[in-house]
Design an enzyme around this catalytic site. Structure first.
Site, PDB file in Angstrom:
ATOM      1  N   HIS A   1       0.831  -1.209   0.000  1.00 12.08           N
ATOM      2  CA  HIS A   1       0.000   0.000   0.000  1.00 12.08           C
ATOM      3  C   HIS A   1       0.865   1.258   0.000  1.00 12.08           C
ATOM      4  O   HIS A   1       1.766   1.404   0.820  1.00 12.08           O
ATOM      5  CB  HIS A   1      -0.909   0.022   1.227  1.00 12.08           C
ATOM      6  CG  HIS A   1      -1.746   1.252   1.318  1.00 12.08           C
ATOM      7  ND1 HIS A   1      -2.884   1.435   0.559  1.00 12.08           N
ATOM      8  CD2 HIS A   1      -1.608   2.379   2.061  1.00 12.08           C
ATOM      9  CE1 HIS A   1      -3.413   2.616   0.830  1.00 12.08           C
ATOM     10  NE2 HIS A   1      -2.664   3.214   1.740  1.00 12.08           N
TER      11      HIS A   1
ATOM     12  N   ASP B   1     -15.073   4.569   8.620  1.00 13.62           N
ATOM     13  CA  ASP B   1     -13.976   5.439   8.202  1.00 13.62           C
ATOM     14  C   ASP B   1     -14.419   6.368   7.091  1.00 13.62           C
ATOM     15  O   ASP B   1     -14.068   7.547   7.077  1.00 13.62           O
ATOM     16  CB  ASP B   1     -12.778   4.621   7.728  1.00 13.62           C
ATOM     17  CG  ASP B   1     -11.737   5.518   7.073  1.00 13.62           C
ATOM     18  OD1 ASP B   1     -11.164   6.350   7.807  1.00 13.62           O
ATOM     19  OD2 ASP B   1     -11.518   5.440   5.858  1.00 13.62           O
TER      20      ASP B   1
ATOM     21  N   ARG C   1     -14.132  14.748   8.697  1.00 17.37           N
ATOM     22  CA  ARG C   1     -12.819  15.360   8.969  1.00 17.37           C
ATOM     23  C   ARG C   1     -12.448  16.338   7.864  1.00 17.37           C
ATOM     24  O   ARG C   1     -11.879  17.408   8.112  1.00 17.37           O
ATOM     25  CB  ARG C   1     -11.748  14.282   9.082  1.00 17.37           C
ATOM     26  CG  ARG C   1     -11.846  13.442  10.355  1.00 17.37           C
ATOM     27  CD  ARG C   1     -11.009  12.178  10.251  1.00 17.37           C
ATOM     28  NE  ARG C   1      -9.596  12.477  10.060  1.00 17.37           N
ATOM     29  CZ  ARG C   1      -8.715  11.637   9.493  1.00 17.37           C
ATOM     30  NH1 ARG C   1      -9.109  10.443   9.075  1.00 17.37           N
ATOM     31  NH2 ARG C   1      -7.453  11.988   9.350  1.00 17.37           N
TER      32      ARG C   1
ATOM     33  N   SER D   1      -7.407   5.600   9.835  1.00 23.28           N
ATOM     34  CA  SER D   1      -8.144   5.629   8.571  1.00 23.28           C
ATOM     35  C   SER D   1      -7.506   4.673   7.554  1.00 23.28           C
ATOM     36  O   SER D   1      -8.189   3.860   6.937  1.00 23.28           O
ATOM     37  CB  SER D   1      -8.166   7.058   8.032  1.00 23.28           C
ATOM     38  OG  SER D   1      -8.756   7.092   6.756  1.00 23.28           O
TER      39      SER D   1
ATOM     40  N   LYS E   1      -8.796   0.095   6.766  1.00 24.90           N
ATOM     41  CA  LYS E   1      -9.090  -0.495   5.456  1.00 24.90           C
ATOM     42  C   LYS E   1      -8.126  -1.634   5.139  1.00 24.90           C
ATOM     43  O   LYS E   1      -8.520  -2.669   4.608  1.00 24.90           O
ATOM     44  CB  LYS E   1      -9.035   0.589   4.376  1.00 24.90           C
ATOM     45  CG  LYS E   1     -10.245   1.517   4.434  1.00 24.90           C
ATOM     46  CD  LYS E   1     -10.141   2.696   3.492  1.00 24.90           C
ATOM     47  CE  LYS E   1      -9.189   3.741   4.042  1.00 24.90           C
ATOM     48  NZ  LYS E   1      -9.210   5.016   3.323  1.00 24.90           N
TER      49      LYS E   1
END
Lengths: 434, 434
Positions: B82, B161, B168, B183, B187
């Site tokens: 990621h 989220d 946010r 956050s 995921k």
């Protein structure tokens, strides 16, 4: 201009401009700024604060968000007296007639209460026939004729404050000095008086628990009021025990009448005289507060204050005979004594606990929709420093519902502490801020 | 338990319990906590922070707020890679095939992009026929057969989220390390891999601009992942200029293919090899990252990585011939050169500016509903440190709309700085966090 940038700016500790504060209040009032952005800004303000000038700008913007009352048709210098709220505070009902009797026009706008007892408007409604809903012109002519009138605060005063306060109340953003100051002062500035006398309560029955916090709030309010062009004085007074001997609606009106007959408790009498003296001074009817004091003391002793109270009641459609016959007030069907469990001296009477007991007796509202029992409440027989003998009555509860009086009793009994050693009486009058 | 007390507790700097964090996320997901209370809590968290353990609890609660993917039917250790997001980052398209060619099963869940270009799913859709919408069983059998598959992220992953991030984003509460970490990691933890390799971008084209911030974020994510029982590694890599030479969708896929042919830019090639080496190591196909590096280098040189890419494309319904014929990709009808205005050395290529130009060319989305132009984007001819002669092409813009290419040009031209003195090439690989 957009709300995100305003939140970010305050989050970073920067100072907001008049344009930004006006934008926030105007658009928030119109429902064009969502509550989630407003609450984020409020929390950023909690952490980063507002300068006094930002607070003035916020106060002014909130004042302009609703109606601004025009009292210019009332002759003389209009003086308002405002208490930040305490348990058993019925001074308005005494101070108003005394000041009016000295020629100071008192045009009092007052809300209904949320909390321990009703507000001034609720209390006065315990007098049969008394009404507080008037057209502006009627209200003004009443003040001009009688010298004193009370009107229920409309929903249109500082509407942004009402909306903002509701949000602060559920987002843990109430206790911020700038926000507290602007909330109180926006309503005061909108109600049109030329001078404002503040009574900032201090102690566990008040919003500000310490002398430092209360003094700070007093200074902020005085400064904001002066920046707005008002003549300002603030008292800081004790609220560690209830004021006077009664907490309730009819009960407090009766105590106010007793005080105007010069038969009231010492603390209420002394505080009322001091407050009224400053009102007379602020209203330019005396050259000094000391001269004002002599004047109001004279009105108390001569009965002119009581007579002004009767005129005031009559002016608002109420029965003035209540001053002579307390049986005209609503009566509670139940009563219950709280007895001393030991002998000694009263060490403390927790104002917050007594206030809560009063609320549960039926004298106060938890929610806006709650109906008040105007006859309910508490009568104290003792104050801090008094000596007490085991089995003696400390206080008497009044109510009309068995369950309510029991709940009130269970709460109230926890509010008294007795010491075997003698206890000094607390100083009522703590500070003056000019 | 109530939300007011949770806000107050965090406002006072106290540590929230698992029960409180679960209550907040569960009830917020169900719409039982109003946004204005959630945003007040977020702002309190901004000021008072979250401990690492609170962050883990928040991450875990958000993970459980949506579907948690079960990859247990895929044989072997599933490794996810990621990137925190940068301009021109197409490494997934290179790293996935190289790691899969070494026997590491790669089950990649990827979102559509918001911002400078599309996401991995968008980019791959520039290949004719390529689809990313599968039933779970189909996806799993694809990974088991090919060793590599990509599925579009559903709306049901970490739903809390999604809702919280949207809040946010409009309340200036994005940049809080605990909130950022939870956050991203909620995921990642929901997508079911056994090990996670993170590429934290650092520089003005990334969310974290300084090495310190990026390192901190990497450490937090590694710690939270480990607490959740995952094997974790994080890289911190440069994003002060775009990665590779292309920014766009089809343009980046073509560059990935070139890289798998060992004809790609040095930076992309080197970073992809390092990332793939760690994936092979994390997937227990190599005893050390060094051994992993030798393995993936071999797959690059032998063409096995490119071959795996073709199998991958074919498995998802795409035309594998795109690796041989780039004319099969969507083509832009317009192009425009950016020329050097002076001779010297490239001092900087502002990644954020180039990203913004890419977005305005049509390659990215500003809003979720925006349609992408998969052919649009930017091809760089120079990188920081390269020498340049006045009039030489610095970059070429591609688009299908005259107004868009002009806007992109006007933006992009401000992104280049040329120095008369020689400039050192920036270090791409900055740090590894184990």
């Amino acid at each position: 201009m957009n709300m995100y940038d305003i939140i970010l700016k305050k989050r970073e500790g920067e100072i907001l401009s008049k344009e930004e504060i006006d934008f926030f209040i105007e658009d928030f009032s119109k429902g064009q700024i969502p509550d989630y952005q407003a609450s984020a800004l409020l929390m950023a303000i909690f952490f980063k604060g507002l300068t006094k000038y930002e607070t003035f700008l916020l106060t002014d913007a909130m004042k302009r968000s609703g109606d601004v009352i025009d009292l210019s048709k009332i002759a003389g210098i209009k003086v308002d007296k405002h208490s930040t709220g305490g348990v058993g505070d019925k001074t308005t009902l005494i101070v108003g007639p005394l000041a009016a009797a000295c020629g100071v026009p008192v045009a009092k706008m007052s809300g209904r209460g949320l909390g321990f007892t009703g507000g001034t408007v609720d209390k006065m409604e315990s007098i049969p026939g008394f009404r507080t809903s008037f057209e502006a012109a009627e209200f003004i002519s009443l003040v001009n004729r009688v010298g004193l009138a009370v009107i229920g605060q409309t929903a249109h005063i500082a509407t942004a404050d009402k909306k903002l306060y509701a949000l602060r109340d559920v987002t843990a953003t109430v206790d911020s000095i700038g926000l507290i100051t602007s909330s109180i002062m926006s309503k005061k500035l909108a109600s049109g008086s030329d001078a404002i006398l503040l009574d900032v309560k201090c102690g566990n029955g008040a919003f500000m628990e310490t002398l430092e916090e209360a003094t700070e709030l007093g200074k902020w309010m005085v400064d904001i009021g002066k920046t707005a062009g008002k003549n300002m004085v603030a008292f800081v007074t004790d609220m560690s025990q209830p004021l006077g001997l009664t907490v309730g609606n009819a009960l407090e009106v009766i105590e106010a009448i007793e005080t105007l007959k010069n038969e009231g408790p010492t603390d209420i009498t002394e505080l009322s005289l001091k407050l009224a003296a400053y009102m007379v001074f602020l209203g330019h009817r005396a050259k000094s507060p000391e001269e004002g004091y002599e004047m109001v003391l004279d009105k108390l002793h001569s009965g002119a204050g009581l007579e002004k109270f009767r005129e005031f009641v009559e002016g608002q459609g109420g029965n003035p005979e209540v001053t002579k016959d307390y049986a005209l007030f609503p009566q509670a069907s139940l009563s219950k004594h709280i007895l001393a469990l030991e002998s000694g001296f009263i060490k403390s009477i927790d104002a917050r606990v007594i206030g809560s007991a009063s609320l549960h007796s039926g004298a106060g509202r938890e929610k806006k929709e709650d109906l008040l029992d105007l006859s309910a409440g508490i009568i104290l027989n003792k104050k801090v420093g008094d000596s007490v003998v085991k089995g003696e009555v400390l206080a008497t509860l009044a109510a009309n519902d068995q369950a309510k009086i029991q709940t009130a009793y269970d709460i109230a009994i926890t509010g008294f502490a007795i010491s075997s050693e003698s206890v000094e009486k607390p100083m009522l009058f703590k500070k003056i801020i000019l």
